[in-house]
Scaffold this motif. Structure first.
Motif, mmCIF file in Angstrom:
data_model
loop_
_atom_site.group_PDB
_atom_site.id
_atom_site.type_symbol
_atom_site.label_atom_id
_atom_site.label_comp_id
_atom_site.label_asym_id
_atom_site.label_seq_id
_atom_site.Cartn_x
_atom_site.Cartn_y
_atom_site.Cartn_z
ATOM 1 N N ASP A 1 0.825 -1.220 0.000
ATOM 2 C CA ASP A 1 0.000 0.000 0.000
ATOM 3 C C ASP A 1 0.855 1.264 0.000
ATOM 4 O O ASP A 1 0.531 2.264 -0.632
ATOM 5 N N ASN A 2 1.981 1.197 0.753
ATOM 6 C CA ASN A 2 2.840 2.379 0.913
ATOM 7 C C ASN A 2 3.407 2.869 -0.429
ATOM 8 O O ASN A 2 3.680 4.047 -0.608
ATOM 9 N N LEU A 3 3.591 1.933 -1.373
ATOM 10 C CA LEU A 3 4.195 2.304 -2.656
ATOM 11 C C LEU A 3 3.295 3.260 -3.441
ATOM 12 O O LEU A 3 3.774 4.075 -4.223
ATOM 13 N N PHE A 4 1.987 3.123 -3.221
ATOM 14 C CA PHE A 4 1.054 3.904 -4.046
ATOM 15 C C PHE A 4 0.184 4.863 -3.231
ATOM 16 O O PHE A 4 -0.712 5.496 -3.763
ATOM 17 N N ALA A 5 0.462 4.955 -1.904
ATOM 18 C CA ALA A 5 -0.399 5.749 -1.014
ATOM 19 C C ALA A 5 -0.519 7.204 -1.453
ATOM 20 O O ALA A 5 -1.577 7.819 -1.349
ATOM 21 N N ASP A 6 0.565 7.779 -1.963
ATOM 22 C CA ASP A 6 0.541 9.196 -2.369
ATOM 23 C C ASP A 6 0.595 9.341 -3.883
ATOM 24 O O ASP A 6 1.158 10.301 -4.410
ATOM 25 N N GLY A 7 0.051 8.371 -4.602
ATOM 26 C CA GLY A 7 0.125 8.420 -6.064
ATOM 27 C C GLY A 7 1.379 7.700 -6.540
ATOM 28 O O GLY A 7 2.245 7.338 -5.740
ATOM 29 N N LEU A 8 1.490 7.493 -7.844
ATOM 30 C CA LEU A 8 2.626 6.742 -8.390
ATOM 31 C C LEU A 8 3.953 7.446 -8.138
ATOM 32 O O LEU A 8 4.917 6.845 -7.675
ATOM 33 N N PHE A 9 4.033 8.732 -8.455
ATOM 34 C CA PHE A 9 5.294 9.478 -8.306
ATOM 35 C C PHE A 9 5.024 10.770 -7.524
ATOM 36 O O PHE A 9 4.873 11.837 -8.123
ATOM 37 N N PRO A 10 4.980 10.692 -6.179
ATOM 38 C CA PRO A 10 4.625 11.868 -5.375
ATOM 39 C C PRO A 10 5.588 13.040 -5.553
ATOM 40 O O PRO A 10 5.206 14.200 -5.392
ATOM 41 N N THR A 11 6.841 12.776 -5.907
ATOM 42 C CA THR A 11 7.806 13.873 -6.075
ATOM 43 C C THR A 11 8.023 14.199 -7.556
ATOM 44 O O THR A 11 8.871 15.015 -7.899
ATOM 45 N N GLY A 12 7.278 13.515 -8.447
ATOM 46 C CA GLY A 12 7.451 13.741 -9.887
ATOM 47 C C GLY A 12 8.372 12.690 -10.489
ATOM 48 O O GLY A 12 8.945 11.863 -9.782
ATOM 49 N N VAL A 13 8.528 12.731 -11.815
ATOM 50 C CA VAL A 13 9.351 11.734 -12.514
ATOM 51 C C VAL A 13 10.823 12.165 -12.566
ATOM 52 O O VAL A 13 11.737 11.346 -12.501
ATOM 53 N N MET A 14 11.072 13.461 -12.630
ATOM 54 C CA MET A 14 12.442 13.986 -12.769
ATOM 55 C C MET A 14 13.402 13.496 -11.663
ATOM 56 O O MET A 14 14.563 13.163 -11.941
ATOM 57 N N THR B 1 16.010 -5.227 -1.459
ATOM 58 C CA THR B 1 16.135 -4.320 -0.321
ATOM 59 C C THR B 1 15.324 -3.047 -0.526
ATOM 60 O O THR B 1 14.601 -2.600 0.362
ATOM 61 N N ILE B 2 15.451 -2.456 -1.699
ATOM 62 C CA ILE B 2 14.789 -1.164 -1.927
ATOM 63 C C ILE B 2 13.270 -1.341 -1.954
ATOM 64 O O ILE B 2 12.525 -0.453 -1.522
ATOM 65 N N ILE B 3 12.789 -2.508 -2.410
ATOM 66 C CA ILE B 3 11.332 -2.768 -2.381
ATOM 67 C C ILE B 3 10.847 -2.805 -0.922
ATOM 68 O O ILE B 3 9.839 -2.200 -0.572
ATOM 69 N N VAL B 4 11.616 -3.496 -0.049
ATOM 70 C CA VAL B 4 11.234 -3.581 1.372
ATOM 71 C C VAL B 4 11.245 -2.198 2.021
ATOM 72 O O VAL B 4 10.296 -1.801 2.713
ATOM 73 N N ILE B 5 12.316 -1.423 1.776
ATOM 74 C CA ILE B 5 12.420 -0.084 2.382
ATOM 75 C C ILE B 5 11.276 0.802 1.894
ATOM 76 O O ILE B 5 10.600 1.469 2.682
ATOM 77 N N ALA B 6 11.063 0.804 0.577
ATOM 78 C CA ALA B 6 10.033 1.679 -0.001
ATOM 79 C C ALA B 6 8.639 1.289 0.480
ATOM 80 O O ALA B 6 7.771 2.147 0.665
ATOM 81 N N ALA B 7 8.419 -0.015 0.708
ATOM 82 C CA ALA B 7 7.087 -0.471 1.114
ATOM 83 C C ALA B 7 6.831 -0.271 2.609
ATOM 84 O O ALA B 7 5.685 -0.133 3.025
ATOM 85 N N LEU B 8 7.891 -0.243 3.436
ATOM 86 C CA LEU B 8 7.686 -0.158 4.885
ATOM 87 C C LEU B 8 7.959 1.219 5.490
ATOM 88 O O LEU B 8 7.447 1.537 6.547
ATOM 89 N N LEU B 9 8.799 2.018 4.849
ATOM 90 C CA LEU B 9 9.150 3.338 5.424
ATOM 91 C C LEU B 9 8.361 4.440 4.728
ATOM 92 O O LEU B 9 8.363 4.500 3.498
ATOM 93 N N PRO B 10 7.716 5.347 5.482
ATOM 94 C CA PRO B 10 7.102 6.506 4.817
ATOM 95 C C PRO B 10 8.201 7.315 4.114
ATOM 96 O O PRO B 10 9.204 7.661 4.739
ATOM 97 N N TRP B 11 8.060 7.559 2.816
ATOM 98 C CA TRP B 11 9.133 8.202 2.043
ATOM 99 C C TRP B 11 9.470 9.592 2.580
ATOM 100 O O TRP B 11 10.595 10.063 2.478
ATOM 101 N N GLN B 12 8.482 10.246 3.224
ATOM 102 C CA GLN B 12 8.728 11.616 3.712
ATOM 103 C C GLN B 12 9.760 11.637 4.844
ATOM 104 O O GLN B 12 10.452 12.636 5.029
#
Length: 466
Positions: A190-203, A254-265
């Motif tokens: 859920d965390n991967l998509f909670a704030d939309g696909l690319f919350p900070t943009g694609v750049m 590793t990055i999938i686990v981090i991205a899915a469990l840690l709030p990116w903010q």
């Protein structure tokens, strides 16, 4: 010239040492610390994409390096390849760039280890730990390449087991099987998509490519160690294959686990995302154990880094573009003067950890990332030129011990991706310093080469024909 002045390197490394050396060089601050920065900047899904692209680029570069390393297994490899295929000025510059990659990386490893010691010792300044760790790594490198390789093997093994444990425990947390997540609904992805696909943009995906390249730097150590490896024609391709698929599993898992469990903010470089994730699982002492293991991992990466930096200086002295004192090798087969000089970068980390460790850390990562991407570009260009010259000289590519597949597509793709990641950092104010430091450094290297090149014109060409 006395016996110890000669290039008396010993072929003592086995295939297992080679695989662990490159894994050890790679699994360091880039994975354990700056992965938090990547998730924060690019968002959860963006970070996964950035690491997937990074893995692809490394794979392309390593296929190019494999052909060169098997054909010309030499200590200090890529500067020799560049000298022979592109020109001595580029060979000289790439050696200094690679030296810069690792001396700056040494600084970031010691700073990061000091930052993580704050987890337990909040009152002891970061620089004190950095100094202690720098002394330890120096001693490990100063005895013999056999001691270095054996230490690195066991330190790397700890890291590899840790990363696998992290992926397994992280997957358990995602499925709701850990104390902190049991009873509630499984968080899944859920965390991967909670704030939309690319919350900070694609750049930002492009902007973080340099930090990702820094994370993958170290794979090319296989090429440097080829000159100290038993049966390089058999062991180098084996090590390249083994390293690459493990890297993809480790980094992307590793990055999938981090991205899915840690709030990116909240992800940052002040706390390892590994420790943050383990703190959330509710497993007793998991964060403390993780912190300890990460510190050993950083020291292992510094161990590999000092090895690589010193071998580059030795290689420059061997080509007579640096004083002969850097070429001297001890009875244990170690270029001690080159090791001492290469510790300078580690000492700069003491300054950086004294003033604003977090911002200086990102600057160090960026400069090191710039240097390693530039080195990859030279490796790829060397392979491209080598194959053309080999065929022009009447050689049949089918006779090569290891052949880069899909030539010339692989080198051209790799070169293009590397160029893109350098363009990307121009748009990130916190990483732009890499261009401000990196480009003048390259210009300075070329200038220094043409001012200090050997007085006898035939010197280099004579060495090239060896």
């Amino acid at each position: 010239m006395s016996h110890t002045d000669s290039n008396d390197f010993k072929r003592t490394m086995q295939s297992r040492h080679l695989v662990m050396l490159s894994l050890g060089g790679v699994i360091g601050t880039g994975l354990f610390l700056s992965s938090g920065y990547t998730v924060n900047q690019a968002g959860p899904l963006g970070a996964i994409i950035a690491y997937l692209i990074g893995g692809l680029v490394v794979y392309l570069v390593m296929m190019c390096l494999g052909e060169l390393a098997v054909q010309m297994p030499e200590t200090g490899s890529f500067n020799t390849y560049a000298t022979r295929t592109i020109g001595p000025g580029t060979g000289y510059t790439v050696a200094w760039l690679y030296w810069l990659t690792w001396t700056v990386a040494l600084g970031s490893e010691f700073t990061a280890a000091g930052l993580l010691m704050q987890h337990w010792f909040t009152d002891v300044p970061v620089w004190v730990w950095s100094a202690l760790f720098a002394a330890l790594i120096f001693v490990l490198n100063a005895f013999s390449s056999r001691i270095f390789a054996e230490t690195e093997f066991w330190l790397s093994l700890i890291k590899v087991i840790t990363v696998l444990a992290f992926i397994v425990i992280g997957a358990a947390a995602l499925l709701g099987f850990t104390p902190a997540t049991r009873g509630g609904s499984a968080p899944l992805f859920d965390n991967l998509f909670a704030d939309g696909l690319f919350p900070t943009g694609v750049m930002p995906i492009l902007m973080t490519m340099l930090a990702v390249s820094f994370a993958f730097s170290g794979t090319e150590l296989i090429g440097i160690a080829a000159g100290e490896t038993v049966e390089p024609e058999k062991n180098v391709p084996k090590a390249i294959k083994a390293t690459l698929w493990r890297l993809i599993i480790f980094f992307v898992g590793t990055i999938i686990v981090i991205a899915a469990l840690l709030p990116w903010q909240t992800a940052s470089v002040l706390e390892s995302p590994f420790v943050a994730v383990f703190s959330r699982t509710g497993i007793p002492y998991a964060a403390d154990i993780m912190n300890f293991v990460i510190i050993t991992a950083l020291l292992s990466a510094a161990n590999s880094g000092l090895y690589a930096a010193s071998r580059m200086l030795w290689s420059l002295a061997e080509q007579k573009t640096l004083p002969a004192l850097f070429k001297r090798v001890t009875r244990g087969g170690v270029p001690l003067n080159a090791i001492i000089f290469s510790m300078i970068g580690g000492l700069f980390s003491l300054l950086s950890s004294r003033f604003a460790p977090d911002s200086v850390y990102i600057a160090l990562v960026s400069i090191s990332g710039f240097a390693v991407v530039a080195v990859w570009m030279v490796i790829v260009a060397s392979q491209f030129m080598f194959r053309r010259q080999f065929v022009a000289g009447g050689g049949d590519p089918a006779t090569l011990g290891y052949r880069t597949p899909l030539y010339p597509l692989v080198p051209l793709l790799a070169f293009g991706f590397c160029t893109l990641s350098l363009i990307g950092i121009a748009f990130d104010p916190s990483q732009r310093i890499a261009l401000y430091c990196g480009l003048p450094f390259v210009a300075l290297c070329y200038l220094a080469y043409y001012l200090t090149r050997p007085a006898v014109p035939g010197n280099l060409s004579a060495e090239e024909s060896d």
